[in-house]
Design a protein around this motif. Sequence first.
Motif, PDB file in Angstrom:
ATOM      1  N   ARG A 163       0.886  -1.026  -0.057  1.00  0.00           N
ATOM      2  CA  ARG A 163       0.086   0.082  -0.183  1.00  0.00           C
ATOM      3  C   ARG A 163       0.887   1.319   0.012  1.00  0.00           C
ATOM      4  NH1 ARG A 163      -2.987  -2.628   4.259  1.00  0.00           N
ATOM      5  NH2 ARG A 163      -2.243  -0.945   5.771  1.00  0.00           N
ATOM      6  N   GLY A 164       2.222   1.062   0.183  1.00  0.00           N
ATOM      7  CA  GLY A 164       3.116   2.300   0.295  1.00  0.00           C
ATOM      8  C   GLY A 164       3.007   2.877   1.677  1.00  0.00           C
ATOM      9  N   ASP A 165       2.722   2.248   2.675  1.00  0.00           N
ATOM     10  CA  ASP A 165       2.909   2.715   4.175  1.00  0.00           C
ATOM     11  C   ASP A 165       4.137   2.563   4.625  1.00  0.00           C
ATOM     12  OD1 ASP A 165       0.005   3.275   3.876  1.00  0.00           O
ATOM     13  OD2 ASP A 165      -0.664   1.397   4.703  1.00  0.00           O
ATOM     14  N   ILE A 166       4.843   1.452   4.319  1.00  0.00           N
ATOM     15  CA  ILE A 166       6.080   1.182   4.745  1.00  0.00           C
ATOM     16  C   ILE A 166       6.939   1.335   3.439  1.00  0.00           C
ATOM     17  CG2 ILE A 166       7.900  -0.781   5.638  1.00  0.00           C
ATOM     18  CD1 ILE A 166       5.408  -1.788   7.073  1.00  0.00           C
ATOM     19  N   THR A 167       8.019   2.265   3.690  1.00  0.00           N
ATOM     20  CA  THR A 167       8.989   2.594   2.387  1.00  0.00           C
ATOM     21  C   THR A 167      10.295   2.679   2.793  1.00  0.00           C
ATOM     22  OG1 THR A 167       8.701   5.142   2.922  1.00  0.00           O
ATOM     23  CG2 THR A 167       7.113   4.273   1.182  1.00  0.00           C
ATOM     24  N   ASN A 168      10.772   2.490   3.883  1.00  0.00           N
ATOM     25  CA  ASN A 168      12.090   2.419   4.356  1.00  0.00           C
ATOM     26  C   ASN A 168      12.407   1.076   3.911  1.00  0.00           C
ATOM     27  OD1 ASN A 168      13.882   0.810   6.412  1.00  0.00           O
ATOM     28  ND2 ASN A 168      14.063   2.913   7.087  1.00  0.00           N
ATOM     29  N   ALA A 169      13.793   0.997   2.911  1.00  0.00           N
ATOM     30  CA  ALA A 169      14.228   0.216   2.209  1.00  0.00           C
ATOM     31  C   ALA A 169      14.519  -1.076   3.260  1.00  0.00           C
ATOM     32  CB  ALA A 169      15.394   0.658   1.377  1.00  0.00           C
ATOM     33  N   ALA A 170      15.082  -0.916   4.409  1.00  0.00           N
ATOM     34  CA  ALA A 170      15.634  -1.945   5.118  1.00  0.00           C
ATOM     35  C   ALA A 170      14.405  -2.554   5.618  1.00  0.00           C
ATOM     36  CB  ALA A 170      16.615  -1.596   6.327  1.00  0.00           C
ATOM     37  N   ALA A 171      13.373  -1.904   5.964  1.00  0.00           N
ATOM     38  CA  ALA A 171      12.333  -2.494   6.536  1.00  0.00           C
ATOM     39  C   ALA A 171      11.495  -3.281   5.670  1.00  0.00           C
ATOM     40  CB  ALA A 171      11.255  -1.527   7.058  1.00  0.00           C
ATOM     41  N   VAL A 172      11.203  -2.901   4.205  1.00  0.00           N
ATOM     42  CA  VAL A 172      10.811  -3.561   3.159  1.00  0.00           C
ATOM     43  C   VAL A 172      11.603  -4.830   2.871  1.00  0.00           C
ATOM     44  CG1 VAL A 172      10.096  -3.513   0.779  1.00  0.00           C
ATOM     45  CG2 VAL A 172       9.748  -1.524   2.092  1.00  0.00           C
ATOM     46  N   ALA A 173      12.938  -4.700   2.902  1.00  0.00           N
ATOM     47  CA  ALA A 173      13.536  -6.018   2.586  1.00  0.00           C
ATOM     48  C   ALA A 173      13.622  -6.878   3.858  1.00  0.00           C
ATOM     49  CB  ALA A 173      14.847  -5.528   2.404  1.00  0.00           C
ATOM     50  N   GLY A 174      13.621  -6.600   5.252  1.00  0.00           N
ATOM     51  CA  GLY A 174      13.432  -7.333   6.426  1.00  0.00           C
ATOM     52  C   GLY A 174      12.105  -8.032   6.391  1.00  0.00           C
ATOM     53  N   LEU A 175      11.136  -7.443   6.197  1.00  0.00           N
ATOM     54  CA  LEU A 175       9.792  -7.978   6.378  1.00  0.00           C
ATOM     55  C   LEU A 175       9.415  -8.961   5.233  1.00  0.00           C
ATOM     56  CD1 LEU A 175       7.870  -4.679   7.333  1.00  0.00           C
ATOM     57  CD2 LEU A 175       8.284  -6.761   8.720  1.00  0.00           C
TER      58      LEU A 175
END
Length: 190
Positions: A163-175
């Motif tokens: 949805r574009g609510d999480i955009t932090n690259a490390a958070a995206v990759a980690g999740l």
Amino acid sequence: MAFAHETVSRTDRYQGAIFSVHTDEVTMSDGSTADRDVVENRGAVVVVALDEQDRVVLIKQYRHPLRAHIWELPAGLRDVEDEPEAITAARELAEETDLTAARIDPLIDLHTSPGFSNEWVRVFLARDLSAVPQAERHPREAEEADIEIHRVPLDEAIAMIFRGDITNAAAVAGLLATARARETNWTLLP
């Protein structure tokens, strides 16, 4: 066969507490040279903290370059000399979320912006969570003073990415890596 890119010269531009910047003149594949600005960073750790109910711990924190509070995972710079990364991850988890983990496993490694920075991030998976006793909690100051801490089902966190609510690259990759590792019953973990 790959061309050997060599640094012909270097000009220092900035030296700060967290990063430095320099410009390298580098040989290119066609034989020419080009200037490349480089941000050198000490690196960071990121923690996907997953509880027994399959929820991840997300924080919402102010990030000045974006002028916004954004969703992230607990994280921190590798700013203690010779500290093992897993210890840094455990320390950051405790400082930012008041949690400890009986198990912390390396999950993935990533370069956040390799076009201009050497920043390297190791993402850890923390499980078997418990609360830090109230008397031992780290005082939060500066931008950490108003951190919001939320536990979100992993599948909802993945939906937040799309949805574009999480955009932090490390958070995206980690999740995303955590979701994939869960699908394999954690067999992908080292």
